[in-house]
Write an enzyme that holds these catalytic residues in place. Sequence first.
Site, PDB file in Angstrom:
ATOM      1  N   ARG A   1       3.156  18.886   1.306  1.00 62.39           N
ATOM      2  CA  ARG A   1       3.740  20.095   0.716  1.00 62.39           C
ATOM      3  C   ARG A   1       3.137  20.441  -0.644  1.00 62.39           C
ATOM      4  O   ARG A   1       3.585  21.364  -1.297  1.00 62.39           O
ATOM      5  CB  ARG A   1       5.253  19.879   0.517  1.00 62.39           C
ATOM      6  CG  ARG A   1       6.053  19.884   1.784  1.00 62.39           C
ATOM      7  CD  ARG A   1       6.209  21.315   2.294  1.00 62.39           C
ATOM      8  NE  ARG A   1       7.002  21.346   3.484  1.00 62.39           N
ATOM      9  CZ  ARG A   1       8.327  21.532   3.505  1.00 62.39           C
ATOM     10  NH1 ARG A   1       8.984  21.683   2.387  1.00 62.39           N
ATOM     11  NH2 ARG A   1       8.963  21.549   4.645  1.00 62.39           N
TER      12      ARG A   1
ATOM     13  N   ASN B   1       0.848  -1.187   0.000  1.00 64.67           N
ATOM     14  CA  ASN B   1       0.000   0.000   0.000  1.00 64.67           C
ATOM     15  C   ASN B   1       0.894   1.252   0.000  1.00 64.67           C
ATOM     16  O   ASN B   1       1.690   1.448   0.919  1.00 64.67           O
ATOM     17  CB  ASN B   1      -0.889  -0.055   1.251  1.00 64.67           C
ATOM     18  CG  ASN B   1      -1.806   1.137   1.359  1.00 64.67           C
ATOM     19  OD1 ASN B   1      -1.379   2.266   1.144  1.00 64.67           O
ATOM     20  ND2 ASN B   1      -3.055   0.910   1.691  1.00 64.67           N
TER      21      ASN B   1
ATOM     22  N   GLU C   1      -8.787   0.449  -2.714  1.00 65.37           N
ATOM     23  CA  GLU C   1      -9.622   0.475  -1.506  1.00 65.37           C
ATOM     24  C   GLU C   1     -10.496   1.713  -1.578  1.00 65.37           C
ATOM     25  O   GLU C   1      -9.996   2.804  -1.875  1.00 65.37           O
ATOM     26  CB  GLU C   1      -8.759   0.586  -0.250  1.00 65.37           C
ATOM     27  CG  GLU C   1      -7.810  -0.559  -0.052  1.00 65.37           C
ATOM     28  CD  GLU C   1      -6.859  -0.301   1.106  1.00 65.37           C
ATOM     29  OE1 GLU C   1      -6.092  -1.195   1.417  1.00 65.37           O
ATOM     30  OE2 GLU C   1      -6.878   0.815   1.681  1.00 65.37           O
TER      31      GLU C   1
ATOM     32  N   THR D   1      -8.322   3.772   8.457  1.00 67.58           N
ATOM     33  CA  THR D   1      -9.523   2.945   8.528  1.00 67.58           C
ATOM     34  C   THR D   1      -9.579   2.270   9.904  1.00 67.58           C
ATOM     35  O   THR D   1      -8.698   1.496  10.246  1.00 67.58           O
ATOM     36  CB  THR D   1      -9.485   1.875   7.415  1.00 67.58           C
ATOM     37  OG1 THR D   1      -9.047   2.502   6.221  1.00 67.58           O
ATOM     38  CG2 THR D   1     -10.839   1.259   7.202  1.00 67.58           C
TER      39      THR D   1
ATOM     40  N   HIS E   1      -5.673   3.537  -1.431  1.00 67.38           N
ATOM     41  CA  HIS E   1      -6.985   3.924  -0.899  1.00 67.38           C
ATOM     42  C   HIS E   1      -7.295   5.331  -1.399  1.00 67.38           C
ATOM     43  O   HIS E   1      -6.651   6.292  -0.991  1.00 67.38           O
ATOM     44  CB  HIS E   1      -6.922   3.888   0.634  1.00 67.38           C
ATOM     45  CG  HIS E   1      -8.241   4.128   1.300  1.00 67.38           C
ATOM     46  ND1 HIS E   1      -8.436   3.941   2.643  1.00 67.38           N
ATOM     47  CD2 HIS E   1      -9.448   4.528   0.813  1.00 67.38           C
ATOM     48  CE1 HIS E   1      -9.695   4.236   2.950  1.00 67.38           C
ATOM     49  NE2 HIS E   1     -10.321   4.597   1.858  1.00 67.38           N
TER      50      HIS E   1
ATOM     51  N   ARG F   1      -7.060  12.798   0.917  1.00 70.75           N
ATOM     52  CA  ARG F   1      -5.969  13.287   1.780  1.00 70.75           C
ATOM     53  C   ARG F   1      -4.604  12.773   1.342  1.00 70.75           C
ATOM     54  O   ARG F   1      -3.596  13.372   1.652  1.00 70.75           O
ATOM     55  CB  ARG F   1      -6.235  12.923   3.237  1.00 70.75           C
ATOM     56  CG  ARG F   1      -6.135  11.452   3.532  1.00 70.75           C
ATOM     57  CD  ARG F   1      -6.244  11.187   5.013  1.00 70.75           C
ATOM     58  NE  ARG F   1      -7.603  11.410   5.508  1.00 70.75           N
ATOM     59  CZ  ARG F   1      -8.044  10.873   6.648  1.00 70.75           C
ATOM     60  NH1 ARG F   1      -7.249  10.141   7.393  1.00 70.75           N
ATOM     61  NH2 ARG F   1      -9.285  11.076   7.034  1.00 70.75           N
TER      62      ARG F   1
ATOM     63  N   ARG G   1      -9.382   8.045  -0.879  1.00 67.62           N
ATOM     64  CA  ARG G   1     -10.348   8.478   0.132  1.00 67.62           C
ATOM     65  C   ARG G   1     -11.207   9.602  -0.412  1.00 67.62           C
ATOM     66  O   ARG G   1     -10.780  10.370  -1.281  1.00 67.62           O
ATOM     67  CB  ARG G   1      -9.626   8.952   1.399  1.00 67.62           C
ATOM     68  CG  ARG G   1      -8.884   7.849   2.113  1.00 67.62           C
ATOM     69  CD  ARG G   1      -8.334   8.352   3.429  1.00 67.62           C
ATOM     70  NE  ARG G   1      -9.389   8.520   4.394  1.00 67.62           N
ATOM     71  CZ  ARG G   1      -9.645   7.650   5.384  1.00 67.62           C
ATOM     72  NH1 ARG G   1      -8.901   6.579   5.554  1.00 67.62           N
ATOM     73  NH2 ARG G   1     -10.642   7.882   6.208  1.00 67.62           N
TER      74      ARG G   1
ATOM     75  N   HIS H   1       1.861   1.142   5.940  1.00 72.44           N
ATOM     76  CA  HIS H   1       2.537   2.073   6.843  1.00 72.44           C
ATOM     77  C   HIS H   1       3.914   1.564   7.253  1.00 72.44           C
ATOM     78  O   HIS H   1       4.910   2.303   7.190  1.00 72.44           O
ATOM     79  CB  HIS H   1       1.636   2.295   8.068  1.00 72.44           C
ATOM     80  CG  HIS H   1       2.109   3.375   8.969  1.00 72.44           C
ATOM     81  ND1 HIS H   1       2.839   3.118  10.096  1.00 72.44           N
ATOM     82  CD2 HIS H   1       1.969   4.719   8.897  1.00 72.44           C
ATOM     83  CE1 HIS H   1       3.119   4.264  10.695  1.00 72.44           C
ATOM     84  NE2 HIS H   1       2.604   5.255   9.990  1.00 72.44           N
TER      85      HIS H   1
ATOM     86  N   HIS I   1      -3.816  -4.324   7.828  1.00 78.86           N
ATOM     87  CA  HIS I   1      -3.953  -3.152   8.687  1.00 78.86           C
ATOM     88  C   HIS I   1      -3.122  -3.319   9.958  1.00 78.86           C
ATOM     89  O   HIS I   1      -3.341  -4.249  10.722  1.00 78.86           O
ATOM     90  CB  HIS I   1      -5.405  -2.829   9.068  1.00 78.86           C
ATOM     91  CG  HIS I   1      -5.570  -1.360   9.297  1.00 78.86           C
ATOM     92  ND1 HIS I   1      -5.195  -0.754  10.464  1.00 78.86           N
ATOM     93  CD2 HIS I   1      -5.986  -0.374   8.470  1.00 78.86           C
ATOM     94  CE1 HIS I   1      -5.403   0.546  10.348  1.00 78.86           C
ATOM     95  NE2 HIS I   1      -5.870   0.802   9.148  1.00 78.86           N
TER      96      HIS I   1
ATOM     97  N   ASP J   1      -0.085   4.472  -0.078  1.00 79.02           N
ATOM     98  CA  ASP J   1      -0.784   5.709   0.327  1.00 79.02           C
ATOM     99  C   ASP J   1       0.134   6.719   1.001  1.00 79.02           C
ATOM    100  O   ASP J   1       0.018   7.931   0.780  1.00 79.02           O
ATOM    101  CB  ASP J   1      -1.891   5.394   1.353  1.00 79.02           C
ATOM    102  CG  ASP J   1      -3.041   4.628   0.752  1.00 79.02           C
ATOM    103  OD1 ASP J   1      -3.072   4.438  -0.470  1.00 79.02           O
ATOM    104  OD2 ASP J   1      -3.918   4.197   1.537  1.00 79.02           O
ATOM    105  N   HIS J   2       1.017   6.216   1.863  1.00 72.79           N
ATOM    106  CA  HIS J   2       1.761   7.170   2.690  1.00 72.79           C
ATOM    107  C   HIS J   2       2.926   7.830   1.964  1.00 72.79           C
ATOM    108  O   HIS J   2       3.476   8.818   2.450  1.00 72.79           O
ATOM    109  CB  HIS J   2       2.167   6.527   4.012  1.00 72.79           C
ATOM    110  CG  HIS J   2       0.934   6.239   4.830  1.00 72.79           C
ATOM    111  ND1 HIS J   2       0.028   7.225   5.125  1.00 72.79           N
ATOM    112  CD2 HIS J   2       0.434   5.097   5.330  1.00 72.79           C
ATOM    113  CE1 HIS J   2      -0.981   6.687   5.796  1.00 72.79           C
ATOM    114  NE2 HIS J   2      -0.764   5.396   5.930  1.00 72.79           N
TER     115      HIS J   2
ATOM    116  N   GLU K   1     -11.201  -9.188   3.202  1.00 69.26           N
ATOM    117  CA  GLU K   1      -9.912  -8.837   3.790  1.00 69.26           C
ATOM    118  C   GLU K   1     -10.170  -8.663   5.284  1.00 69.26           C
ATOM    119  O   GLU K   1     -11.014  -7.847   5.684  1.00 69.26           O
ATOM    120  CB  GLU K   1      -9.337  -7.555   3.184  1.00 69.26           C
ATOM    121  CG  GLU K   1      -8.032  -7.174   3.882  1.00 69.26           C
ATOM    122  CD  GLU K   1      -7.264  -6.057   3.185  1.00 69.26           C
ATOM    123  OE1 GLU K   1      -7.444  -5.859   1.973  1.00 69.26           O
ATOM    124  OE2 GLU K   1      -6.484  -5.390   3.886  1.00 69.26           O
TER     125      GLU K   1
HETATM  126  N1  PXP Z   1      -5.919  -2.971   4.096  1.00 63.60           N
HETATM  127  C1  PXP Z   1      -6.876  -2.017   4.157  1.00 63.60           C
HETATM  128  C2  PXP Z   1      -8.266  -2.381   3.736  1.00 63.60           C
HETATM  129  C3  PXP Z   1      -6.576  -0.707   4.560  1.00 63.60           C
HETATM  130  O1  PXP Z   1      -7.557   0.228   4.616  1.00 63.60           O
HETATM  131  C4  PXP Z   1      -5.238  -0.385   4.877  1.00 63.60           C
HETATM  132  C5  PXP Z   1      -4.885   1.025   5.237  1.00 63.60           C
HETATM  133  O2  PXP Z   1      -5.181   1.872   4.185  1.00 63.60           O
HETATM  134  C6  PXP Z   1      -4.271  -1.407   4.794  1.00 63.60           C
HETATM  135  C7  PXP Z   1      -4.637  -2.677   4.418  1.00 63.60           C
HETATM  136  C8  PXP Z   1      -2.827  -1.151   5.119  1.00 63.60           C
HETATM  137  O3  PXP Z   1      -2.710  -0.844   6.473  1.00 63.60           O
HETATM  138  P1  PXP Z   1      -1.307  -0.345   7.034  1.00 63.60           P
HETATM  139  O4  PXP Z   1      -0.985   0.941   6.352  1.00 63.60           O
HETATM  140  O5  PXP Z   1      -1.561  -0.191   8.503  1.00 63.60           O
HETATM  141  O6  PXP Z   1      -0.313  -1.416   6.723  1.00 63.60           O
END
Ligand code: PXP
Length: 250
Positions: free
Chosen positions: A19, A8, A71, A102, A44, A50, A46, A215, A192, A10-11, A152
């Site tokens: 920024r 994932n 997601e 989440t 994800h 964000r 959102r 993460h 997660h 996202d971060h 999941e």
């Molecule tokens: N699975 C789902 C459905 C999620 O919403 C997330 C977080 O966006 C993750 C996995 C990954 O979680 P983490 O970033 O804590 O590893």
Amino acid sequence: MRPRLGVNVDHIATIRQARRTAYPDPVEAALVAERAGADQITVHLREDRRHIQERDVDILRRVVKTELNLEMAASQEMVSLALKYSPDTVTLVPERREELTTEGGLDVVQNRESLQRAIRLLQDGNIRVSMFIDPDLDQVRASHKLDAHAIEIHTGRYAEARSFKERSEELGRIRDAAKAAAKLGLGVAAGHGLHYDNTIPVARITEIVELNIGHAIVARAMLSGMEVAVRDMIAQMREARADLVRTTGR
Ligand code: PXP
């Protein structure tokens, strides 16, 4: 055989959005993750945008060589976007604007009708649908009744457990939910809060065929890359002065 790893990214986008720069690019991170062996890229999108933006999903759809897992909330807007970008899988997640991340699984039992509509539309668009649920047998059965392809399992409670007893109980719930889901023919993923110290017991549950982790991987990537990043900046600064001496003699 190990479970598939969905990375994932996202971060990476969280840092970019802090920024509003063009970097770091989650697309680039996804390509590196694939080179390192990731089996899937997960993002994800959102509703508050964000971190991941539509532009990211658009480009990822075109460049990801493994599979793209989107997601998203089961809203009309998001279903339309999923049909537009056509990821391999949509994982339906609950979404609240004020949450940091989440915070729990979908309540499939209570939201059957709206979820059913979203699942149908997505499946008609040839998109696999996975339901992000707590390790709860009622939620597993309800997901199966709605004809989802997969679930999941939300591993957040397990990851946050403070005592050995609590962690073991949560792991037991994950195992029971995974077994029940696999028996019903559902694909079983989990994710997660998984990190380098708590993933092994989950990865040992043979019914779980996929883990989605973000993460912890992004956090480790930042620290393992810090040394090179600092050296690169120092090298540029040194080069700037060397260049000055070459051109002006000062
Ligand atoms: N699975 C789902 C459905 C999620 O919403 C997330 C977080 O966006 C993750 C996995 C990954 O979680 P983490 O970033 O804590 O590893």
